[in-house]
Design an enzyme around this catalytic site. Structure first.
Site, short mmCIF file in Angstrom:
data_model
loop_
_atom_site.label_atom_id
_atom_site.label_comp_id
_atom_site.label_asym_id
_atom_site.label_seq_id
_atom_site.Cartn_x
_atom_site.Cartn_y
_atom_site.Cartn_z
N HIS A 136 41.61 44.35 39.26
CA HIS A 136 42.90 43.74 38.98
C HIS A 136 42.69 42.54 38.08
O HIS A 136 41.57 42.06 37.91
CB HIS A 136 43.62 43.33 40.27
CG HIS A 136 42.86 42.31 41.07
ND1 HIS A 136 41.76 42.65 41.85
CD2 HIS A 136 43.02 40.98 41.22
CE1 HIS A 136 41.30 41.55 42.43
NE2 HIS A 136 42.04 40.52 42.06
N ALA A 137 43.77 42.09 37.49
CA ALA A 137 43.74 40.89 36.66
C ALA A 137 45.10 40.21 36.80
O ALA A 137 45.97 40.71 37.51
CB ALA A 137 43.45 41.24 35.20
#
Length: 151
Positions: free
Chosen positions: A69-70
């Site tokens: 994820h970011a």
């Protein structure tokens, strides 16, 4: 892991026993269905990889499992999640939790949904027997049955 989170993982977002060279390719491959359906942009994939390069393998949350994820502003168009099990585990560089056999990819639209998704995710991450059954699943149908078990 019965939650809104698991409902995001539709059959077309599950990849079983894929082969990858390294952790970068694992993140990119896990994200493929989300790029293909427009949920995320290729920039988001690059952001996920850059985050691990910058902060280390923090996405390897439990033994054998990573949650790629970011930050939402990195290219998320809509909330989505995909998952990939690996034919052969890969090293992310995590001292305790390597090698990784299953990679989830989370795209959250804002910080609130991002944190909520992470909290929900801890539930499945802590269930080692269920994680093992997910990794061992030989079909999308079998994977989905294990994912949606009440537990």
């Amino acid at each position: 892991m019965d939650s809104a989170l698991t409902n995001l993982i539709t059959d077309d977002r599950v990849m079983i026993r894929r082969r990858v060279r390294d952790w970068r390719q694992a993140i990119a491959a896990a994200a493929e269905p989300l790029v293909a359906d427009g949920s995320i942009t290729p920039d988001y994939v690059r952001s996920m990889i850059r985050s691990v390069e910058k902060y280390g393998p923090y996405i390897v949350l439990t033994p054998h499992m990573a949650l790629a994820h970011a930050r939402p502003e990195g290219g998320v168009n809509r909330e989505a999640m995909s998952v990939m099990t690996l034919a052969e585990p890969v090293e992310f560089g995590h001292e305790e939790n390597d090698p990784v056999s299953i990679v989830f990819c989370l795209a959250a639209v804002d910080n609130d949904s991002h944190l909520q998704a992470l909290r929900q995710f801890v539930v499945v991450a802590k269930d080692a027997p269920r994680l093992e059954r997910l990794v061992q699943a030989s079909s999308v149908r079998q994977f989905q049955q294990v994912l949606h078990e009440s537990g």
